[in-house]
Structures are given as structure tokens and as C-alpha cells.
Design a protein around this motif. Structure first.
Motif, PDB file in Angstrom:
ATOM      1  N   GLY A 183       0.643   8.831  -0.795  1.00 32.85           N
ATOM      2  CA  GLY A 183       1.584   7.963  -1.037  1.00 32.85           C
ATOM      3  C   GLY A 183       2.679   8.307  -1.541  1.00 32.85           C
ATOM      4  O   GLY A 183       2.610   8.909  -2.860  1.00 32.85           O
TER       5      GLY A 183
ATOM      6  N   PRO B 168       8.093   5.406  -5.357  1.00 35.69           N
ATOM      7  CA  PRO B 168       8.540   6.091  -6.514  1.00 35.69           C
ATOM      8  C   PRO B 168       7.438   6.454  -7.302  1.00 35.69           C
ATOM      9  O   PRO B 168       7.454   7.713  -8.114  1.00 35.69           O
TER      10      PRO B 168
ATOM     11  N   GLY C 285       4.488   7.676  -6.567  1.00 36.54           N
ATOM     12  CA  GLY C 285       3.714   8.813  -5.915  1.00 36.54           C
ATOM     13  C   GLY C 285       4.654  10.127  -6.295  1.00 36.54           C
ATOM     14  O   GLY C 285       4.089  11.130  -6.626  1.00 36.54           O
TER      15      GLY C 285
ATOM     16  N   ALA D  98       4.005   6.901   6.463  1.00 36.74           N
ATOM     17  CA  ALA D  98       4.999   6.705   7.067  1.00 36.74           C
ATOM     18  C   ALA D  98       5.966   7.987   7.619  1.00 36.74           C
ATOM     19  O   ALA D  98       5.742   8.943   6.942  1.00 36.74           O
TER      20      ALA D  98
ATOM     21  N   GLY E 234       9.148   7.399   0.520  1.00 34.00           N
ATOM     22  CA  GLY E 234      10.131   6.445  -0.429  1.00 34.00           C
ATOM     23  C   GLY E 234       9.166   5.106  -0.641  1.00 34.00           C
ATOM     24  O   GLY E 234       9.535   4.475  -1.775  1.00 34.00           O
TER      25      GLY E 234
ATOM     26  N   ARG F 257      13.048   2.729   0.580  1.00 37.10           N
ATOM     27  CA  ARG F 257      13.419   3.221   2.028  1.00 37.10           C
ATOM     28  C   ARG F 257      14.805   2.226   2.234  1.00 37.10           C
ATOM     29  O   ARG F 257      14.829   1.218   2.101  1.00 37.10           O
TER      30      ARG F 257
ATOM     31  N   HIS G 181      18.661  -1.822  -9.333  1.00 36.95           N
ATOM     32  CA  HIS G 181      17.631  -0.871 -10.090  1.00 36.95           C
ATOM     33  C   HIS G 181      17.917  -0.900 -11.753  1.00 36.95           C
ATOM     34  O   HIS G 181      18.340  -0.103 -12.240  1.00 36.95           O
TER      35      HIS G 181
ATOM     36  N   ARG H  10       1.188  11.199   7.859  1.00 36.82           N
ATOM     37  CA  ARG H  10      -0.105  11.595   7.490  1.00 36.82           C
ATOM     38  C   ARG H  10      -0.909  10.217   6.810  1.00 36.82           C
ATOM     39  O   ARG H  10      -0.948  10.306   5.568  1.00 36.82           O
TER      40      ARG H  10
ATOM     41  N   VAL I  74       6.653 -12.383   0.289  1.00 35.95           N
ATOM     42  CA  VAL I  74       7.973 -12.471   0.506  1.00 35.95           C
ATOM     43  C   VAL I  74       8.428 -12.784   1.859  1.00 35.95           C
ATOM     44  O   VAL I  74       7.814 -12.305   2.689  1.00 35.95           O
TER      45      VAL I  74
ATOM     46  N   MET J 176       6.021  -7.331   6.063  1.00 39.10           N
ATOM     47  CA  MET J 176       6.166  -6.523   4.693  1.00 39.10           C
ATOM     48  C   MET J 176       4.800  -5.577   4.738  1.00 39.10           C
ATOM     49  O   MET J 176       4.943  -4.347   4.279  1.00 39.10           O
TER      50      MET J 176
ATOM     51  N   ASN K   6       4.354  -1.510   4.654  1.00 40.77           N
ATOM     52  CA  ASN K   6       3.812  -0.830   3.639  1.00 40.77           C
ATOM     53  C   ASN K   6       2.448  -1.345   3.303  1.00 40.77           C
ATOM     54  O   ASN K   6       2.349  -2.592   2.939  1.00 40.77           O
TER      55      ASN K   6
ATOM     56  N   ALA L 282       4.948  -3.536 -11.393  1.00 44.93           N
ATOM     57  CA  ALA L 282       5.924  -3.293 -10.309  1.00 44.93           C
ATOM     58  C   ALA L 282       7.418  -2.814 -10.794  1.00 44.93           C
ATOM     59  O   ALA L 282       7.803  -3.110 -11.671  1.00 44.93           O
ATOM     60  N   GLY L 283       8.003  -2.299  -9.520  1.00 44.11           N
ATOM     61  CA  GLY L 283       9.526  -2.019 -10.127  1.00 44.11           C
ATOM     62  C   GLY L 283       9.635  -0.429  -9.747  1.00 44.11           C
ATOM     63  O   GLY L 283       8.799   0.265  -9.723  1.00 44.11           O
ATOM     64  N   VAL L 284      10.865   0.143  -9.359  1.00 45.49           N
ATOM     65  CA  VAL L 284      11.194   1.421  -9.266  1.00 45.49           C
ATOM     66  C   VAL L 284      11.386   2.051 -10.566  1.00 45.49           C
ATOM     67  O   VAL L 284      12.893   2.018 -11.074  1.00 45.49           O
TER      68      VAL L 284
HETATM   69  C1  LIG Z   1      11.348  -7.076  -0.287  1.00 45.02           C
HETATM   70  C2  LIG Z   1      11.274  -5.954  -1.796  1.00 45.02           C
HETATM   71  C3  LIG Z   1      12.282  -6.064  -2.773  1.00 45.02           C
HETATM   72  C4  LIG Z   1      12.133  -5.377  -3.866  1.00 45.02           C
HETATM   73  N1  LIG Z   1      12.896  -5.206  -4.763  1.00 45.02           N
HETATM   74  C5  LIG Z   1      13.190  -4.382  -5.857  1.00 45.02           C
HETATM   75  C6  LIG Z   1      14.366  -4.194  -6.824  1.00 45.02           C
HETATM   76  O1  LIG Z   1      15.487  -4.694  -6.223  1.00 45.02           O
HETATM   77  N2  LIG Z   1      14.205  -3.496  -7.739  1.00 45.02           N
HETATM   78  C7  LIG Z   1      13.010  -2.878  -8.166  1.00 45.02           C
HETATM   79  O2  LIG Z   1      12.803  -2.010  -8.982  1.00 45.02           O
HETATM   80  N3  LIG Z   1      11.864  -3.066  -7.403  1.00 45.02           N
HETATM   81  C8  LIG Z   1      11.931  -3.989  -6.067  1.00 45.02           C
HETATM   82  N4  LIG Z   1      10.648  -3.992  -5.366  1.00 45.02           N
HETATM   83  C9  LIG Z   1       9.623  -3.440  -6.132  1.00 45.02           C
HETATM   84  C10 LIG Z   1       9.311  -1.900  -5.613  1.00 45.02           C
HETATM   85  O3  LIG Z   1       9.717  -1.606  -4.364  1.00 45.02           O
HETATM   86  C11 LIG Z   1       7.849  -1.582  -5.829  1.00 45.02           C
HETATM   87  O4  LIG Z   1       7.386  -2.086  -7.050  1.00 45.02           O
HETATM   88  C12 LIG Z   1       7.631  -0.199  -5.815  1.00 45.02           C
HETATM   89  O5  LIG Z   1       8.119   0.463  -4.902  1.00 45.02           O
HETATM   90  C13 LIG Z   1       6.175   0.250  -6.225  1.00 45.02           C
HETATM   91  O6  LIG Z   1       6.199   1.769  -5.959  1.00 45.02           O
HETATM   92  P1  LIG Z   1       4.782   2.367  -5.754  1.00 45.02           P
HETATM   93  O7  LIG Z   1       5.253   3.968  -5.724  1.00 45.02           O
HETATM   94  O8  LIG Z   1       3.754   2.132  -6.347  1.00 45.02           O
HETATM   95  O9  LIG Z   1       4.393   2.032  -4.334  1.00 45.02           O
HETATM   96  P2  LIG Z   1       5.094   1.885  -2.797  1.00 45.02           P
HETATM   97  O10 LIG Z   1       6.520   2.134  -3.229  1.00 45.02           O
HETATM   98  O11 LIG Z   1       4.514   0.793  -2.285  1.00 45.02           O
HETATM   99  O12 LIG Z   1       4.853   3.016  -2.136  1.00 45.02           O
HETATM  100  C14 LIG Z   1       3.279   3.225  -1.591  1.00 45.02           C
HETATM  101  C15 LIG Z   1       3.395   4.316  -0.330  1.00 45.02           C
HETATM  102  O13 LIG Z   1       2.189   4.709  -0.053  1.00 45.02           O
HETATM  103  C16 LIG Z   1       2.069   5.127   1.482  1.00 45.02           C
HETATM  104  N5  LIG Z   1       0.655   4.841   1.644  1.00 45.02           N
HETATM  105  C17 LIG Z   1      -0.090   3.770   1.548  1.00 45.02           C
HETATM  106  N6  LIG Z   1      -1.338   3.884   2.070  1.00 45.02           N
HETATM  107  C18 LIG Z   1      -1.365   5.404   2.261  1.00 45.02           C
HETATM  108  C19 LIG Z   1      -2.082   5.742   3.102  1.00 45.02           C
HETATM  109  N7  LIG Z   1      -3.608   5.507   3.099  1.00 45.02           N
HETATM  110  N8  LIG Z   1      -2.250   7.392   3.053  1.00 45.02           N
HETATM  111  C20 LIG Z   1      -0.755   7.831   2.886  1.00 45.02           C
HETATM  112  N9  LIG Z   1       0.142   7.004   2.583  1.00 45.02           N
HETATM  113  C21 LIG Z   1      -0.179   5.648   2.114  1.00 45.02           C
HETATM  114  C22 LIG Z   1       2.946   3.749   1.864  1.00 45.02           C
HETATM  115  O14 LIG Z   1       3.403   4.201   3.130  1.00 45.02           O
HETATM  116  C23 LIG Z   1       4.219   3.929   0.849  1.00 45.02           C
HETATM  117  O15 LIG Z   1       5.079   4.974   1.126  1.00 45.02           O
HETATM  118  C24 LIG Z   1      10.987  -4.696  -4.210  1.00 45.02           C
HETATM  119  C25 LIG Z   1      10.060  -4.788  -3.356  1.00 45.02           C
HETATM  120  C26 LIG Z   1      10.230  -5.277  -2.107  1.00 45.02           C
HETATM  121  C27 LIG Z   1       9.047  -5.293  -0.889  1.00 45.02           C
END
Ligand SMILES: Cc1cc2nc3c(=O)[nH]c(=O)nc-3n(C[C@H](O)[C@H](O)[C@H](O)COP(=O)(O)OP(=O)(O)OC[C@H]3O[C@@H](n4cnc5c(N)ncnc54)[C@H](O)[C@@H]3O)c2cc1C
Length: 490
Positions: free
Chosen positions: A25, A28, A30, A50, A54, A58, A76, A255, A303, A418, A422, A469-471
Motif C-alpha cells: 500500500g 502517505p 506506506g 492501483a 499515493g 492522488r 495539508h 499489484r 463521505v 470511495m 481505495n 488519519a491525515g497526510v
Molecule cells: C475525501 C477525503 C478527503 C480528505 N481530506 C484530507 C485533507 O484535506 N487533509 C488530510 O491530511 N487528510 C485528508 N484525508 C485523509 C487522508 O487522505 C488519509 O488519512 C490518508 O491518506 C491515510 O493514509 P494511509 O497511508 O494510511 O492510507 P491510504 O492513503 O488510504 O493508502 C492506502 C493504500 O493502500 C493501497 N492498498 C489497499 N489495499 C491494498 C492491497 N491489498 N494491495 C496493495 N495495495 C493496497 C490503496 O490502494 C492505497 O493506495 C482525506 C481523505 C478523503 C477520502
């Protein structure tokens, strides 16, 4: 297949048969995990389901050619606060932050915007009789904002650098937003500003601890502001990926990993997935007691999001609405509280609270000349199938009459869209699991070692671990550190 994107190489196949670590995954977190491991000179493979990396960062032309829409994250404040991001040379790898004049706007009345400027004096001046109370509420935390924010993003540090300040923050933020607003403020403007920021918790504003979320975003708003990434949020992920590759890390896309047999050999696996997704990985023999706990992890509301391609600038009623990339569209604290309670009661709010962003006003690369983008979403019940477009448009028209006439095209994502985009957004939950007081400190199951699993070579690194949560990449960073202190020590 090899895709090249400004020095970023994405392929479909790993080049080696064995790695020190595989991160599954490329959100941010990962990416942060992979970078931390690569910085420690471990060989790393990052595998993404995907076609683009990202996760929640994305950007794509969702409507018409030339209109760049942030599919998930847009703004951010946590990105520029993150101690991990601060230590990365992301600017050298193409990331440029854009800081609008104000951090955030709250749309209180059609012709009245409450403005949070980085400058405290300007903010106080706009809050009338509540200005001084607002200053007093935030003042102790602004004095040592950097260290405080660092500690908030490192919630399990047994030795916080400023324990008294943390305790003070915890005590003040423990209240619900509604009671905190009532205690500190007399008028609508400051109450609504606090409510809009606390609504990022995706919790009812009557719930304890939501006040802390409002406080935290206020402190960030004054200390650093709420920026956007030039060219779209994907530039954050792409800069991280370019840096990862410069350290020797490898990235494969397209993958989806559903079984251990999908992976090359590795000493450690770091999963950027939700707890329930981890339970479904074939061949991963997690003990049943642990699996039971992972399955009990709670997800919150979903959402409903709309991205618009607009033929001109948004017709706000007042110039102040143009000062920030983020506009909280919601009226008074009572309206915001009603809207945020509704999804928890299984209802769609009549007047949804809209988290709106107008990136193209500050970044001309987002839309063709003279045209604009709009990004907005509201919270709805998990898996909700109701059409919410009209309610969102009514709220937009209330503060920007004529908004509808500008729409060239729009792209809608409801909770199931949504989740299809993801799989981490279960039922449309974008926070990786409810962020209430209980689950914030026990995500996903374990207070003391949240990133480890009972299998010593498997770790969780998603937003379903602290700090949530959050980037900001902190979950990935801490998870990689846990791996480096154990199975990847040498
Ligand atoms: C509509 C929306 C608005 C948001 N607004 C904000 C904002 O303005 N500011 C902010 O800081 N945060 C915001 N967020 C929250 C933020 O995007 C998430 O908290 C953050 O992306 C979480 O990061 P993560 O790395 O944990 O997981 P994710 O970003 O969810 O990434 C997980 C990745 O794993 C991949 N994956 C999943 N399963 C598999 C698998 N089996 N094999 C391979 N790959 C896989 C997915 O495709 C994805 O690319 C928002 C989210 C959404 C949906």
C-alpha cells in the motif's frame, strides 16, 4: 510496463526475488514506512494495487481535461506539521507548498466569513467580543506550538518533552466542542470557527475530546497555516516516491496483494491496510484472539464528495471568502453540530456541513485560464446510497448564489465509490476507523505496541494505527521504526 513521471519510475514487476522489507500500500503512511526503511539502508519494495501511487493523496482529471481534482486529501495542515515530513527533502524532489493569506474560513452567514489568519491579532480583530477569549484559549499552546504538535503526532511517547503543556492541552481539549464553545465564547463567530475545525474529527460535536481537535487545528492555523500542494496532492506522494527511489527503494503498481504468496520473499511485511483487510490476507496465520480484536475495530460515517469544473470564480458574497483554500460551509455551531450528529444517527443532514476547498484560486495549474475547480464533501452514514448532491448545492448557493450556473461538469463519489477507489475507506470512512478517545489510543488493538502484530515479521502502518488519519506519514514512520527495532535490527 514502465511509467515515467518526472523522474518517478513505476513498474508492474519487482526486479528482485528477495527484499529486507515489503510495504503493501502506497498511501502517505506506506511511503513513509518505505522511506524510513530505505533511510536505514534496508532493501525495500513498495507494492500498490492501483495504477498510481499515493492512496489518499492522488490527483486526477476527474471532470474535463485540464481540471486537476484532488480525489481525497486537499489541504495539508498536518503535512506541514509532521515532524517526519519536516525532515524529508521533499522540496528537492518537486513538492511546493502554497500558503494562502488565511488558514481557514468559516462561512457563518452569506455575507459573513469568520477568518482564521496565521496572524493572531488579525483573527482576534474579526471575532468581536470573543476575540480576547479566543486569544486566551490558544495562547498557552502557541508559545510552544512546535513541541506540542510534535507530541500530539507522537501520542505514545512515555517521556513527552513538555508533560505539563500536554496535560493542559488534554484537560482543555477533553470537553466536547459544544461545551467548550459555550464556556469560552458569547457570540456565533468564534463558536462556529471552533465547530468547523472540530468537525474534522468526524464525531458528534457533543462528544468529549472533539474540543482537542478544534484546538489542534487552531494551533496549526496560527503556527503554520493550512497549505495546499502546487499541482495537486499527488505531488506530495510523487515527491516522497522520488525520494524513496533515490534511496534505492523500488515501487510496483497494479499489484493488489491478497495472499502472502503474492509477495516476493522478505524478512518483514508492513501493511498499509485496515485491520479487517489484514485479516483477509490468505496465508497470514494471525492468532484468532488477535483477529477477533481486529474485526471489532470500529469504522465511522462515510463521505459524499463532489468535484466541480467551474467556468469562473466562485461567486462568494464577500471578499473574505477568497482568503483561504479551505472554506467550512456550515453557518452556526448549532447547524454544524446538527449536521455532524446526523450520520451517527443514520441520517443525511438537511443542511450538510461542507468541507470545501478552492485550490485553483491559489494554484493556476489546477484549471484552464479563467476557469476553476471546486472540491467539497460532507459526512453521511456509512455505506449511504442516498443522493446528497442537491443538499450540497443548496448550501453552496446559500453562500455563493449563482454557483450552479458555473458548473461545466461534476464528479460524484458516494461512500461505496470511495471504497472502490481505495479499499482502506471502509463504508466510505476516510479516517481509517473512528477517532474517538477510546479508539484513538488503542488503534487498532494494543496501547503499547500498536504497529506490531503477534507475527513478529508483520506490522500495520496505516491510519488505523496512531496517530490516525491525515497526510502526515507518522503511522508509517513509527511502524518502520518498530520493525527496525525488532526483526530488521541487523
Ligand atoms: C475525501 C477525503 C478527503 C480528505 N481530506 C484530507 C485533507 O484535506 N487533509 C488530510 O491530511 N487528510 C485528508 N484525508 C485523509 C487522508 O487522505 C488519509 O488519512 C490518508 O491518506 C491515510 O493514509 P494511509 O497511508 O494510511 O492510507 P491510504 O492513503 O488510504 O493508502 C492506502 C493504500 O493502500 C493501497 N492498498 C489497499 N489495499 C491494498 C492491497 N491489498 N494491495 C496493495 N495495495 C493496497 C490503496 O490502494 C492505497 O493506495 C482525506 C481523505 C478523503 C477520502
Amino acid at each position: 510496463m514502465l511509467q515515467e513521471n518526472g523522474g518517478l519510475e513505476l513498474t508492474d514487476n519487482p526486479s528482485k526475488e528477495e527484499y529486507d522489507a515489503i510495504v503493501i500500500g502506497s498511501g502517505p503512511n506506506g511511503l513513509a514506512a518505505a522511506i524510513t526503511l530505505a533511510q536505514a539502508k534496508r532493501s525495500v519494495l513498495l507494492m500498490e494495487a492501483a495504477p498510481d501511487i499515493g492512496g489518499g493523496t492522488r490527483t486526477a482529471e476527474l471532470t474535463e481535461p485540464g481540471f486537476l481534482h484532488d480525489i481525497c486529501s486537499a489541504v495539508h495542515p498536518l503535512g506541514v506539521t509532521s515532524p517526519f515530513f519536516k525532515n524529508l527533502p521533499l522540496e528537492d524532489f518537486g513538492l511546493e507548498w502554497i500558503y494562502p493569506e488565511a488558514s481557514v474560513i468559516h462561512a457563518l452567514e452569506p455575507d459573513r466569513a469568520v477568518v482564521l489568519y496565521p496572524d493572531m491579532e488579525k483573527t482576534v480583530a474579526g471575532l468581536g467580543v470573543d476575540g480576547e477569549s479566543y486569544r486566551r484559549m490558544l495562547a498557552p499552546f502557541l508559545k510552544k506550538a512546535d513541541v506540542l504538535l510534535e507530541q500530539i503526532l507522537h501520542p505514545f511517547n512515555p517521556l513527552p518533552k513538555t508533560p505539563f503543556l500536554m496535560a493542559r492541552f488534554g484537560l482543555r481539549g477533553m470537553s466536547s466542542t459544544v461545551s467548550m464553545a459555550r464556556r469560552w465564547f458569547k457570540e456565533d463567530a468564534a463558536k462556529a470557527l471552533l465547530a468547523g475545525m472540530a468537525a474534522h474529527s468526524v464525531l458528534p460535536l457533543e462528544q468529549s475530546f472533539t474540543g482537542a481537535v478544534g484546538l489542534m487545528f487552531g494551533v496549526i492555523g496560527h503556527r503554520v497555516s493550512w497549505p495546499i500542494a502546487k499541482g495537486g496532492s499527488r505531488e506530495i506522494a510523487h515527491a516522497m516516491a522520488r525520494y524513496l527511489q533515490s534511496l534505492g527503494g523500488e515501487i510496483v503498481v497494479n499489484r493488489r496483494v491478497s495472499a502472502l504468496s503474492d509477495l516476493p520473499k522478505a524478512r518483514a511485511h508492513l501493511w498499509n491496510l485496515t485491520p479487517s483487510a489484514l485479516c483477509k490476507i490468505e496465508g497470514l496465520k494471525l492468532p484468532s484472539r488477535y483477529t477477533k480484536k481486529l474485526k471489532a475495530f470500529r469504522h465511522g460515517p462515510g463521505v459524499y464528495k463532489i468535484d466541480w469544473a467551474l467556468s469562473g470564480p466562485i461567486p462568494w458574497q464577500h471578499e473574505d471568502f477568497k482568503k483561504a483554500a479551505t472554506v467550512h460551509i456550515g453557518g452556526t455551531i448549532d447547524e454544524v453540530a446538527d449536521a455532524e450528529r446526523a450520520p451517527w444517527e443514520g441520517k443525511v443532514a438537511d443542511k450538510p456541513f461542507i468541507l470545501f476547498s478552492q485550490q485553483s484560486l491559489f494554484d493556476s495549474s489546477r484549471a484552464p485560464d479563467g476557469q476553476h475547480t471546486g472540491w467539497g464533501y460532507c459526512h453521511v452514514p456509512a455505506n449511504c446510497e442516498e443522493n446528497v448532491e442537491e443538499s450540497i448545492l443548496k448550501q453552496m448557493e446559500r453562500f455563493a448564489p449563482g454557483f450552479r450556473d458555473l458548473i461545466i461538469d461534476r464528479h460524484i463519489m458516494n461512500p461505496s465509490a470511495m471504497e472502490s477507489h481505495n479499499p482502506n475507506y471502509i463504508g466510505g470512512d476516510i479516517t481509517g476507523g473512528v477517532m474517538d478517545m477510546w479508539q484513538l489510543f488503542t488503534r487498532p488493538v494494543n496501547l503499547f505496541s500498536p504497529y506490531s502484530t503477534p507475527l513478529p515479521n508483520n506490522f500495520l502502518c496505516s491510519a488505523s494505527t496512531p496517530p490516525g488519519a491525515g497526510v502526515h506519514g507518522m503511522c508509517g514512520y513509527f511502524s518502520a521504526k518498530a520493525a527496525l527495532h525488532s526483526i530488521l535490527r541487523a
